[in-house]
Design a protein around this motif. Structure first.
Motif, PDB file in Angstrom:
ATOM      1  N   ARG A  21       0.846  -1.193   0.000  1.00 14.76           N
ATOM      2  CA  ARG A  21       0.000   0.000   0.000  1.00 14.76           C
ATOM      3  C   ARG A  21       0.881   1.241   0.000  1.00 14.76           C
ATOM      4  O   ARG A  21       1.853   1.323   0.747  1.00 14.76           O
ATOM      5  CB  ARG A  21      -0.888  -0.009   1.241  1.00 14.76           C
ATOM      6  CG  ARG A  21      -1.899   1.120   1.289  1.00 14.76           C
ATOM      7  CD  ARG A  21      -2.738   0.991   2.544  1.00 14.76           C
ATOM      8  NE  ARG A  21      -3.717   2.060   2.612  1.00 14.76           N
ATOM      9  CZ  ARG A  21      -4.569   2.209   3.620  1.00 14.76           C
ATOM     10  NH1 ARG A  21      -4.545   1.350   4.630  1.00 14.76           N
ATOM     11  NH2 ARG A  21      -5.430   3.200   3.614  1.00 14.76           N
ATOM     12  N   PRO A  22       0.588   2.272  -0.792  1.00 16.95           N
ATOM     13  CA  PRO A  22       1.432   3.484  -0.821  1.00 16.95           C
ATOM     14  C   PRO A  22       1.430   4.191   0.527  1.00 16.95           C
ATOM     15  O   PRO A  22       0.410   4.253   1.210  1.00 16.95           O
ATOM     16  CB  PRO A  22       0.780   4.352  -1.908  1.00 16.95           C
ATOM     17  CG  PRO A  22      -0.624   3.841  -2.023  1.00 16.95           C
ATOM     18  CD  PRO A  22      -0.548   2.372  -1.724  1.00 16.95           C
ATOM     19  N   TYR A  23       2.618   4.735   0.911  1.00 21.87           N
ATOM     20  CA  TYR A  23       2.747   5.377   2.226  1.00 21.87           C
ATOM     21  C   TYR A  23       1.998   6.705   2.270  1.00 21.87           C
ATOM     22  O   TYR A  23       1.301   7.002   3.242  1.00 21.87           O
ATOM     23  CB  TYR A  23       4.224   5.600   2.553  1.00 21.87           C
ATOM     24  CG  TYR A  23       4.437   6.244   3.896  1.00 21.87           C
ATOM     25  CD1 TYR A  23       4.357   5.500   5.064  1.00 21.87           C
ATOM     26  CD2 TYR A  23       4.693   7.616   3.995  1.00 21.87           C
ATOM     27  CE1 TYR A  23       4.534   6.082   6.296  1.00 21.87           C
ATOM     28  CE2 TYR A  23       4.871   8.211   5.230  1.00 21.87           C
ATOM     29  CZ  TYR A  23       4.797   7.442   6.383  1.00 21.87           C
ATOM     30  OH  TYR A  23       4.967   8.035   7.612  1.00 21.87           O
ATOM     31  N   TRP A  24       2.154   7.512   1.220  1.00 19.78           N
ATOM     32  CA  TRP A  24       1.526   8.836   1.234  1.00 19.78           C
ATOM     33  C   TRP A  24       0.081   8.722   0.775  1.00 19.78           C
ATOM     34  O   TRP A  24      -0.269   9.035  -0.342  1.00 19.78           O
ATOM     35  CB  TRP A  24       2.298   9.816   0.355  1.00 19.78           C
ATOM     36  CG  TRP A  24       3.600  10.217   0.954  1.00 19.78           C
ATOM     37  CD1 TRP A  24       4.844   9.892   0.525  1.00 19.78           C
ATOM     38  CD2 TRP A  24       3.770  11.016   2.119  1.00 19.78           C
ATOM     39  NE1 TRP A  24       5.798  10.417   1.349  1.00 19.78           N
ATOM     40  CE2 TRP A  24       5.163  11.131   2.347  1.00 19.78           C
ATOM     41  CE3 TRP A  24       2.896  11.633   3.007  1.00 19.78           C
ATOM     42  CZ2 TRP A  24       5.697  11.841   3.409  1.00 19.78           C
ATOM     43  CZ3 TRP A  24       3.419  12.343   4.064  1.00 19.78           C
ATOM     44  CH2 TRP A  24       4.795  12.442   4.259  1.00 19.78           C
ATOM     45  N   THR A  25      -0.734   8.260   1.698  1.00 18.32           N
ATOM     46  CA  THR A  25      -2.165   8.211   1.434  1.00 18.32           C
ATOM     47  C   THR A  25      -2.770   9.607   1.573  1.00 18.32           C
ATOM     48  O   THR A  25      -2.112  10.556   2.041  1.00 18.32           O
ATOM     49  CB  THR A  25      -2.853   7.249   2.414  1.00 18.32           C
ATOM     50  OG1 THR A  25      -2.649   7.730   3.752  1.00 18.32           O
ATOM     51  CG2 THR A  25      -2.273   5.833   2.283  1.00 18.32           C
ATOM     52  N   THR A  26      -4.025   9.732   1.187  1.00 15.77           N
ATOM     53  CA  THR A  26      -4.706  11.030   1.292  1.00 15.77           C
ATOM     54  C   THR A  26      -4.773  11.506   2.734  1.00 15.77           C
ATOM     55  O   THR A  26      -4.568  12.692   3.033  1.00 15.77           O
ATOM     56  CB  THR A  26      -6.122  10.921   0.708  1.00 15.77           C
ATOM     57  OG1 THR A  26      -6.041  10.502  -0.652  1.00 15.77           O
ATOM     58  CG2 THR A  26      -6.830  12.273   0.772  1.00 15.77           C
ATOM     59  N   ARG A  27      -5.007  10.575   3.642  1.00 12.58           N
ATOM     60  CA  ARG A  27      -5.095  10.948   5.054  1.00 12.58           C
ATOM     61  C   ARG A  27      -3.770  11.471   5.578  1.00 12.58           C
ATOM     62  O   ARG A  27      -3.730  12.477   6.293  1.00 12.58           O
ATOM     63  CB  ARG A  27      -5.540   9.736   5.872  1.00 12.58           C
ATOM     64  CG  ARG A  27      -5.672  10.003   7.357  1.00 12.58           C
ATOM     65  CD  ARG A  27      -6.135   8.772   8.093  1.00 12.58           C
ATOM     66  NE  ARG A  27      -6.259   9.023   9.523  1.00 12.58           N
ATOM     67  CZ  ARG A  27      -6.626   8.110  10.414  1.00 12.58           C
ATOM     68  NH1 ARG A  27      -6.923   6.875  10.012  1.00 12.58           N
ATOM     69  NH2 ARG A  27      -6.713   8.431  11.691  1.00 12.58           N
ATOM     70  N   ARG A  28      -2.678  10.802   5.218  1.00 11.02           N
ATOM     71  CA  ARG A  28      -1.368  11.248   5.706  1.00 11.02           C
ATOM     72  C   ARG A  28      -0.955  12.564   5.072  1.00 11.02           C
ATOM     73  O   ARG A  28      -0.314  13.395   5.711  1.00 11.02           O
ATOM     74  CB  ARG A  28      -0.328  10.169   5.435  1.00 11.02           C
ATOM     75  CG  ARG A  28      -0.456   8.972   6.379  1.00 11.02           C
ATOM     76  CD  ARG A  28       0.515   7.883   6.063  1.00 11.02           C
ATOM     77  NE  ARG A  28       0.449   6.828   7.070  1.00 11.02           N
ATOM     78  CZ  ARG A  28       1.018   5.639   6.963  1.00 11.02           C
ATOM     79  NH1 ARG A  28       1.702   5.340   5.858  1.00 11.02           N
ATOM     80  NH2 ARG A  28       0.908   4.750   7.932  1.00 11.02           N
ATOM     81  N   ARG A  29      -1.318  12.770   3.820  1.00  7.36           N
ATOM     82  CA  ARG A  29      -1.009  14.067   3.194  1.00  7.36           C
ATOM     83  C   ARG A  29      -1.778  15.190   3.877  1.00  7.36           C
ATOM     84  O   ARG A  29      -1.251  16.284   4.091  1.00  7.36           O
ATOM     85  CB  ARG A  29      -1.338  14.013   1.695  1.00  7.36           C
ATOM     86  CG  ARG A  29      -0.331  13.234   0.869  1.00  7.36           C
ATOM     87  CD  ARG A  29      -0.471  13.588  -0.609  1.00  7.36           C
ATOM     88  NE  ARG A  29      -1.803  13.237  -1.109  1.00  7.36           N
ATOM     89  CZ  ARG A  29      -2.111  12.087  -1.675  1.00  7.36           C
ATOM     90  NH1 ARG A  29      -1.181  11.135  -1.802  1.00  7.36           N
ATOM     91  NH2 ARG A  29      -3.336  11.857  -2.123  1.00  7.36           N
ATOM     92  N   ASP A  30      -3.041  14.944   4.236  1.00  4.06           N
ATOM     93  CA  ASP A  30      -3.825  15.954   4.956  1.00  4.06           C
ATOM     94  C   ASP A  30      -3.226  16.235   6.335  1.00  4.06           C
ATOM     95  O   ASP A  30      -3.177  17.387   6.777  1.00  4.06           O
ATOM     96  CB  ASP A  30      -5.270  15.487   5.106  1.00  4.06           C
ATOM     97  CG  ASP A  30      -6.006  15.462   3.777  1.00  4.06           C
ATOM     98  OD1 ASP A  30      -5.525  16.110   2.831  1.00  4.06           O
ATOM     99  OD2 ASP A  30      -7.051  14.788   3.694  1.00  4.06           O
ATOM    100  N   GLN A  31      -2.778  15.184   7.026  1.00  2.00           N
ATOM    101  CA  GLN A  31      -2.152  15.378   8.333  1.00  2.00           C
ATOM    102  C   GLN A  31      -0.874  16.196   8.215  1.00  2.00           C
ATOM    103  O   GLN A  31      -0.625  17.098   9.029  1.00  2.00           O
ATOM    104  CB  GLN A  31      -1.860  14.025   8.979  1.00  2.00           C
ATOM    105  CG  GLN A  31      -3.087  13.271   9.433  1.00  2.00           C
ATOM    106  CD  GLN A  31      -2.752  11.904   9.994  1.00  2.00           C
ATOM    107  OE1 GLN A  31      -1.668  11.379   9.772  1.00  2.00           O
ATOM    108  NE2 GLN A  31      -3.692  11.312  10.721  1.00  2.00           N
TER     109      GLN A  31
END
Length: 315
Positions: A21-31
């Motif tokens: 699974r890619p590390y930079w998910t949408t949630r992590r980018r928002d955080q």
């Protein structure tokens, strides 16, 4: 690969086997975006608030003599020295007197001016500007001008002399020095609280006053039963700001009285300055700053807890 969820009527994608699974998910980018937005404020708080507080505690455990270039660990000696300091009692009394006088006169006058300027009368905008203008004036310049006015042969006594009154030496008299400093500070900052009160008053529904008049309530009863409860959050805000500001006053004392006569106007901040930067007792000065911090913290928390008893909309 995908499967159909017949219970909710949608298709749910399943990760391909063997593919991470890619590390930079949408949630992590928002955080990360949120952390970047608060980073400047967080960094400023750490560098200019938290770190200095920790350093002050560290300095209070030492005796630092910059002239002799010594920095010796003394433990709690500076704290025990507080009990043996003969000037600390008068300094705390002067600080309390200044704070009480400033808070009472500032809030009282600001609320009175706000009520008067909230009336639908001609010229109120001019008076609002007039009362608020001292807030934006340089503090040092304001204090210097008042220093000239309050001198023994200054402008105020000259004005009193025209009507046959011999004015006192305002800044050198035991009974007038503290009053003079309080008045100067009240006139300097009353406009800020006035504007805050005025904004709160304009948010009070007019229907409540109309209903009270129908019930026969007097103007004074309307003020205490309607106006004060509805603007109580603003009263809490202004009281906290004014109390904290009264405990941090320095420039007015330094310019007008230098703590005199005697120690009658030596408030805690000015006494801290004397110990640290005039007598070079930096360790003891750091200890006094912790005492000041503790007083501000306790008074702020006390006001915040008492809000539950009188502030409207609070349970």
């Amino acid at each position: 690969m995908s499967r159909t969820d017949t219970r909710v009527g949608r298709v749910e994608a399943r990760p391909t086997p063997g593919r991470s699974r890619p590390y930079w998910t949408t949630r992590r980018r928002d955080q990360l975006t949120g952390y970047l937005f608060i980073a400047p404020q967080l960094l400023g708080s750490v560098v200019f608030v938290i770190l200095p507080l920790l350093l002050v505690v560290w300095y209070s455990l030492h005796e630092w003599n910059v002239l002799a270039d010594t920095f010796d660990f003394v433990g709690t000696d500076n704290y025990t020295a507080l009990a043996d300091d003969p000037n600390l009692g008068p300094v705390l009394r002067a600080t309390g007197l200044f704070s009480v006088g400033l808070v009472v006169f500032n809030l009282g006058l600001a609320l009175l001016l706000a009520v008067l300027l909230n009336q639908k009368l001609r010229g109120t905008i001019v008076f609002r500007t007039l009362f608020f203008s001292p807030v934006v004036v340089s503090l040092v310049a304001w204090t210097i001008v008042w220093g000239f006015l309050l001198e023994d042969n200054g402008g105020l006594n000259g004005l009193l002399d025209t009507i046959g009154v011999d004015g006192p030496n305002w800044l050198r008299g035991e009974g007038t020095a503290m009053v003079s400093v309080i008045v100067v500070q009240v006139f300097k900052n009353v406009g800020l609280n006035m504007v805050l009160f005025l904004a709160a008053l304009q948010g009070v529904p007019a229907e409540l006053y109309e209903a009270a008049e129908v019930d026969g309530a007097s103007r004074m009863r309307q003020f205490w039963r309607i106006t004060v409860p509805l603007i109580s959050p603003t009263i809490l805000l202004t009281s906290i700001i004014t109390v904290v500001g009264s405990l941090q006053v320095f420039a007015q004392i330094a310019v007008l009285t230098q703590g005199g006569p005697g120690t009658s106007t030596t408030v805690l901040v000015y006494y801290l300055y004397q110990q640290a930067f005039q007598f070079h007792h930096f360790g003891y000065g750091a200890t006094l700053s912790i005492v000041l911090f503790a007083i501000v913290l306790v008074l702020t928390l006390l006001q915040w807890q008492m809000r539950k008893r009188w502030v409207f909309h609070e349970s």
